[in-house]
Design a protein around this motif. Structure first.
Motif, PDB file in Angstrom:
ATOM      1  N   LYS A  16       2.821   0.916  -4.020  1.00  0.00           N
ATOM      2  CA  LYS A  16       3.081   2.066  -4.803  1.00  0.00           C
ATOM      3  C   LYS A  16       4.536   2.880  -4.314  1.00  0.00           C
ATOM      4  CE  LYS A  16       0.551   0.950  -8.371  1.00  0.00           C
ATOM      5  NZ  LYS A  16       0.933   0.367  -9.687  1.00  0.00           N
ATOM      6  N   ASP A  51       6.030   5.924  -8.953  1.00  0.00           N
ATOM      7  CA  ASP A  51       4.732   5.228  -9.645  1.00  0.00           C
ATOM      8  C   ASP A  51       3.639   6.508  -9.589  1.00  0.00           C
ATOM      9  OD1 ASP A  51       5.853   2.698  -9.941  1.00  0.00           O
ATOM     10  OD2 ASP A  51       5.258   1.979  -8.033  1.00  0.00           O
ATOM     11  N   MET A  62       0.237   4.656  -0.157  1.00  0.00           N
ATOM     12  CA  MET A  62       1.081   4.132  -0.981  1.00  0.00           C
ATOM     13  C   MET A  62       1.560   2.558  -0.505  1.00  0.00           C
ATOM     14  SD  MET A  62       3.789   7.147  -2.279  1.00  0.00           S
ATOM     15  CE  MET A  62       4.674   7.041  -0.681  1.00  0.00           C
TER      16      MET A  62
END
Length: 120
Positions: free
Chosen positions: A49, A53, A44
């Motif tokens: 992100k 998300d 991530m």
């Protein structure tokens, strides 16, 4: 309870919790989950992100998945009708027209006449 007794109880509870923690640290399934979490967090961060998300990607809303199911239809409850035979004064209460006595009246007096006997 005295302060000493409270201290001993808290100390015993702490020892039990530490023993449980050591037991969990040696669990292979927990080790796999921790490794997965570390890799997921690193991934991530690599792509910039966050969980907000990713969750819609992994579990899309049902309306966007293409397999939308129509809402189930609900029938309006049928109203009880009360028929009063003017010749005999007899009453029949029914929600439908499949009542034995009502069918007999319709055969004898006619459908239009019996429908006129509905009480309002």
């Amino acid at each position: 309870m005295s302060r000493l007794a409270e201290f001993r109880a808290a100390e015993k509870a702490l020892q039990e919790q530490l023993a449980l923690l050591e037991q969990m640290k040696s669990d292979a399934a927990l080790k796999r989950e921790l490794a997965f979490e570390e890799k997921l967090v690193a991934l991530m961060q690599q792509y910039g992100k966050n969980l907000q998300d990713i969750i819609p990607l992994l579990d899309p809303p049902r309306s966007l998945s293409g397999a939308s199911t129509p809402a189930p239809r609900t029938r309006r409850p049928r109203v009880v009708k009360v028929y009063e035979n003017p010749h005999t004064g007899e009453l029949i209460e029914t929600k439908g027209g499949n009542h034995r006595g009502l069918r007999a009246w319709k055969d004898q007096y006619g459908v239009d006449a019996v429908e006129g006997w509905v009480r309002r």
